[in-house]
Design a protein around this motif. Sequence first.
Motif, PDB file in Angstrom:
ATOM      1  N   UNK A 156       0.840  -1.203   0.000  1.00 11.81           N
ATOM      2  CA  UNK A 156       0.000   0.000   0.000  1.00 11.81           C
ATOM      3  C   UNK A 156       0.876   1.255   0.000  1.00 11.81           C
ATOM      4  N   UNK A 157       0.247   2.355  -0.316  1.00 15.67           N
ATOM      5  CA  UNK A 157       0.959   3.638  -0.348  1.00 15.67           C
ATOM      6  C   UNK A 157       1.432   4.039   1.044  1.00 15.67           C
ATOM      7  N   UNK A 158       2.372   4.959   1.077  1.00 17.01           N
ATOM      8  CA  UNK A 158       2.808   5.522   2.351  1.00 17.01           C
ATOM      9  C   UNK A 158       1.618   6.126   3.084  1.00 17.01           C
ATOM     10  N   UNK A 159       0.691   6.731   2.336  1.00 14.68           N
ATOM     11  CA  UNK A 159      -0.479   7.343   2.951  1.00 14.68           C
ATOM     12  C   UNK A 159      -1.244   6.318   3.787  1.00 14.68           C
ATOM     13  N   UNK A 160      -1.552   5.151   3.210  1.00 12.61           N
ATOM     14  CA  UNK A 160      -2.327   4.155   3.949  1.00 12.61           C
ATOM     15  C   UNK A 160      -1.518   3.580   5.105  1.00 12.61           C
ATOM     16  N   UNK A 161      -0.258   3.290   4.868  1.00 11.16           N
ATOM     17  CA  UNK A 161       0.548   2.738   5.960  1.00 11.16           C
ATOM     18  C   UNK A 161       0.638   3.718   7.125  1.00 11.16           C
ATOM     19  N   UNK A 162       0.843   4.980   6.831  1.00 10.73           N
ATOM     20  CA  UNK A 162       0.932   5.983   7.890  1.00 10.73           C
ATOM     21  C   UNK A 162      -0.424   6.171   8.574  1.00 10.73           C
ATOM     22  N   UNK A 163      -1.474   6.246   7.784  1.00  9.86           N
ATOM     23  CA  UNK A 163      -2.826   6.387   8.329  1.00  9.86           C
ATOM     24  C   UNK A 163      -3.131   5.220   9.272  1.00  9.86           C
TER      25      UNK A 163
END
Length: 162
Positions: free
Chosen positions: A111-118
Amino acid sequence: MSADSGWNADEHVRFARYRQAFDEVAPADAAALVARVLTDPDKGMANSAVCEYLDRRAAELLADPGYPSWCLEMTRAVMADDFCTRRLNEWTLLRAMTLDEPWDVESLLTASNWLQLHTAERSLATSPLQILAENGRTRRIRNIAQSRLSAAQRSTSTEPDR
């Protein structure tokens, strides 16, 4: 938002109009508005406006039984746009993790950094936090996930047995 015979040359003006339209759109008209915005000549700005709407609405509906039908409707509206399609798919993965439904570890890892961070910042589920603590894409993601995982494990170990 009605169809324009021409585009306002200033993408900032169009973006503001799109944001206002998404704030005011009736749920039954949202897919048509999404599809309309994605025809904007400035693809980056259009993606940004649509993803802002998708993020807001998906967060509102995340645990709601209406999410699957909304997601299906939005999937049709964004199918020609890879970025928005990916974001919608990632919200669906987040929903599965949140509701403890079946999900694929590889999907989280790719997954994108966005999803991992979220997920690292907001998830209460220990399984995705464990995976991200060990294999998150960035050091920041791994550290946040590890910190939240440790806190979750401490709170679980201090709760009295029932």
